[in-house]
Motif scaffolding. Structure first.
Motif, PDB file in Angstrom:
ATOM      1  N   MET A 303       0.822  -1.199   0.000  1.00  0.00           N
ATOM      2  CA  MET A 303       0.000   0.000   0.000  1.00  0.00           C
ATOM      3  C   MET A 303       0.860   1.255   0.000  1.00  0.00           C
ATOM      4  N   ALA A 304       1.914   1.262   0.808  1.00  0.00           N
ATOM      5  CA  ALA A 304       2.789   2.429   0.877  1.00  0.00           C
ATOM      6  C   ALA A 304       3.499   2.664  -0.451  1.00  0.00           C
ATOM      7  N   GLN A 305       3.971   1.597  -1.102  1.00  0.00           N
ATOM      8  CA  GLN A 305       4.634   1.740  -2.401  1.00  0.00           C
ATOM      9  C   GLN A 305       3.665   2.249  -3.453  1.00  0.00           C
ATOM     10  N   SER A 306       2.454   1.693  -3.490  1.00  0.00           N
ATOM     11  CA  SER A 306       1.467   2.093  -4.481  1.00  0.00           C
ATOM     12  C   SER A 306       1.118   3.560  -4.359  1.00  0.00           C
ATOM     13  N   ARG A 307       1.116   4.077  -3.131  1.00  0.00           N
ATOM     14  CA  ARG A 307       0.728   5.465  -2.936  1.00  0.00           C
ATOM     15  C   ARG A 307       1.746   6.428  -3.534  1.00  0.00           C
ATOM     16  N   ARG A 308       2.961   5.949  -3.748  1.00  0.00           N
ATOM     17  CA  ARG A 308       3.982   6.810  -4.350  1.00  0.00           C
ATOM     18  C   ARG A 308       4.000   6.690  -5.873  1.00  0.00           C
ATOM     19  N   LEU A 309       3.150   5.838  -6.410  1.00  0.00           N
ATOM     20  CA  LEU A 309       3.121   5.623  -7.848  1.00  0.00           C
ATOM     21  C   LEU A 309       1.922   6.345  -8.460  1.00  0.00           C
ATOM     22  N   TYR A 310       1.751   6.182  -9.740  1.00  0.00           N
ATOM     23  CA  TYR A 310       0.688   6.895 -10.443  1.00  0.00           C
ATOM     24  C   TYR A 310       0.279   6.066 -11.651  1.00  0.00           C
ATOM     25  N   GLY A 311      -0.847   6.431 -12.226  1.00  0.00           N
ATOM     26  CA  GLY A 311      -1.229   5.879 -13.515  1.00  0.00           C
ATOM     27  C   GLY A 311      -1.800   4.472 -13.456  1.00  0.00           C
ATOM     28  N   VAL A 312      -2.102   3.962 -14.643  1.00  0.00           N
ATOM     29  CA  VAL A 312      -2.765   2.677 -14.785  1.00  0.00           C
ATOM     30  C   VAL A 312      -1.794   1.629 -15.313  1.00  0.00           C
ATOM     31  N   GLN A 313      -1.928   0.423 -14.819  1.00  0.00           N
ATOM     32  CA  GLN A 313      -1.120  -0.676 -15.323  1.00  0.00           C
ATOM     33  C   GLN A 313      -1.640  -1.127 -16.694  1.00  0.00           C
ATOM     34  N   ARG A 314      -0.726  -1.450 -17.582  1.00  0.00           N
ATOM     35  CA  ARG A 314      -1.134  -1.822 -18.936  1.00  0.00           C
ATOM     36  C   ARG A 314      -1.989  -3.077 -18.943  1.00  0.00           C
ATOM     37  N   TYR A 315      -1.782  -3.974 -17.981  1.00  0.00           N
ATOM     38  CA  TYR A 315      -2.607  -5.186 -17.967  1.00  0.00           C
ATOM     39  C   TYR A 315      -4.066  -4.861 -17.677  1.00  0.00           C
ATOM     40  N   ALA A 316      -4.332  -3.697 -17.079  1.00  0.00           N
ATOM     41  CA  ALA A 316      -5.705  -3.319 -16.746  1.00  0.00           C
ATOM     42  C   ALA A 316      -6.438  -2.660 -17.904  1.00  0.00           C
ATOM     43  N   VAL A 317      -5.727  -2.319 -18.962  1.00  0.00           N
ATOM     44  CA  VAL A 317      -6.369  -1.692 -20.129  1.00  0.00           C
ATOM     45  C   VAL A 317      -6.020  -2.469 -21.400  1.00  0.00           C
ATOM     46  N   ASP A 318      -5.884  -3.770 -21.257  1.00  0.00           N
ATOM     47  CA  ASP A 318      -5.580  -4.630 -22.394  1.00  0.00           C
ATOM     48  C   ASP A 318      -6.884  -5.103 -23.031  1.00  0.00           C
ATOM     49  N   PRO A 319      -7.148  -4.782 -24.284  1.00  0.00           N
ATOM     50  CA  PRO A 319      -8.429  -5.137 -24.906  1.00  0.00           C
ATOM     51  C   PRO A 319      -8.700  -6.636 -24.951  1.00  0.00           C
ATOM     52  N   ASP A 320      -7.672  -7.440 -25.173  1.00  0.00           N
ATOM     53  CA  ASP A 320      -7.881  -8.880 -25.228  1.00  0.00           C
ATOM     54  C   ASP A 320      -8.331  -9.415 -23.868  1.00  0.00           C
ATOM     55  N   THR A 321      -7.679  -8.967 -22.793  1.00  0.00           N
ATOM     56  CA  THR A 321      -8.083  -9.386 -21.454  1.00  0.00           C
ATOM     57  C   THR A 321      -9.489  -8.882 -21.144  1.00  0.00           C
ATOM     58  N   ALA A 322      -9.814  -7.672 -21.584  1.00  0.00           N
ATOM     59  CA  ALA A 322     -11.155  -7.125 -21.352  1.00  0.00           C
ATOM     60  C   ALA A 322     -12.218  -7.984 -22.034  1.00  0.00           C
TER      61      ALA A 322
END
Length: 343
Positions: A303-322
């Motif tokens: 959680m602490a590491q994620s809070r220092r990051l930004y943006g969306v992971q490419r696996y979450a916007v992959d059309p084939d996976t969707a």
């Protein structure tokens, strides 16, 4: 497989991490429009409902406990334009009953905000054997959106907003074992899978709905302590992530995503109503703008590491996976989501 119509890159909206619901709704008139907001009686959902009402919308809030919801919403706005209807996201029959009631009115549905959710819950399964986070956060909203689809199309310009989270960084979806029937259960991995599913659902829904005038978005609103979403989280973890002080006081720092309800719900309201998004869809948003791609993550992210990051992971916007998640969701729910693109 399809190509997303909107690039996953900021528009330069003019808003930011500290923007509030009042700022993003300024000048927007929702008179004559109808919204459904799941989770609309607490936290960010309640602030979203308040803002929609203030802008003139009629708002319906589904709730498992209607008495509790009505009490929480008492005095929030014009009672003539606010209704609480029964619905439980873990009960398919109650979702169908809610949708049937709405469709029977013959009214169009202009805004559907899928905001309800649970986070890092212990392993529990519903009557179907489905893991509760995936079932509540994704499958329940998938069914609700599918059943309300005729009303969304009838609006001739509707938006569906999936409230996701930075927690999507904790895990991709597991299409082979979505309910932890074979793998060991981890509450944060389960949460991450469900939040990634929210983003993928918005991507696939937008591709199928845009020719019918229905656009879909997903977003991370920010982190707001005290909403009830964190009830399964050890306060020591929240303190370690810098979200709470040692005496338990919520830390406010919009630049790190630590926001007031008015700041957190601003991205929800912007995604649902912002004119800058006209003609766009399928994208993941943060801080009242389309988010960029984030740095690729490997392995478990705290959680602490994620809070220092930004943006969306490419696996979450992959059309084939969707597409694959869409097919899995239809199979698990035993329904066909008949959009114009799939009818």
């Amino acid at each position: 497989m399809y190509t997303p119509s909107t690039p996953q890159q900021p528009l330069g909206s003019g808003f930011g991490a500290a923007s509030t619901t009042a700022e993003v709704i300024a000048g927007i008139d929702l008179t004559g429009r109808t919204a459904v907001v799941t989770g609309g009686y607490s936290g960010l959902g309640r602030e979203t409902v308040r803002t929609f009402l203030a802008a003139g919308a009629r708002v319906i809030v589904p709730a498992r406990d209607t008495a509790r919801a009505e009490k929480a919403l008492d005095g929030i706005g014009d009672a003539d334009r606010l209704q609480v209807w029964p619905m439980d996201l873990l009960d398919p029959a109650s979702i169908d009953a809610f949708a049937d009631r709405f469709l029977a009115t013959g009214d169009p549905l202009h805004l559907l905000v899928n905001s309800a959710g649970i986070m890092a819950a212990p392993l529990t399964r519903d009557a179907r054997g489905f893991e509760s986070q995936f079932a509540t956060n994704h499958l329940g909203h998938f069914q609700l959106t599918a059943r309300l689809w005729p009303a969304l199309v009838a609006a001739h310009g509707a938006r569906v907003v999936q409230v996701s989270s930075l927690g999507h960084r904790y895990s991709p979806v597991d299409l082979d074992d979505p309910h932890f029937e074979r793998g060991a259960y981890d509450p944060w991995v389960g949460y991450g899978r469900s939040k990634t599913a929210n983003i993928l659902f918005a991507l696939a829904l937008d591709a199928r709905g845009r020719d019918s005038g229905v656009r879909a978005f997903s977003l991370h609103p920010g982190s707001i302590a005290g909403t009830g979403l964190e009830k399964h989280v050890d306060p020591r973890m929240l303190k370690g992530a810098g979200m709470l002080t040692e005496d338990g006081t919520p830390v406010l720092d919009p630049a790190r995503g630590l926001k007031t309800p008015e700041q957190g719900a601003a991205t929800i309201v912007w995604a649902a109503t912002g004119p800058a998004l006209d003609g766009h869809g399928g994208v993941y948003c943060e801080n009242c703008d389309i988010a960029p791609y984030g740095p690729d993550l490997t392995g478990r992210t705290s959680m602490a590491q994620s809070r220092r990051l930004y943006g969306v992971q490419r696996y979450a916007v992959d059309p084939d996976t969707a597409d694959r998640l869409w097919t899995l969701s239809e199979r698990l729910l035993g329904l066909t989501f008949a959009t114009a693109a799939t009818a």
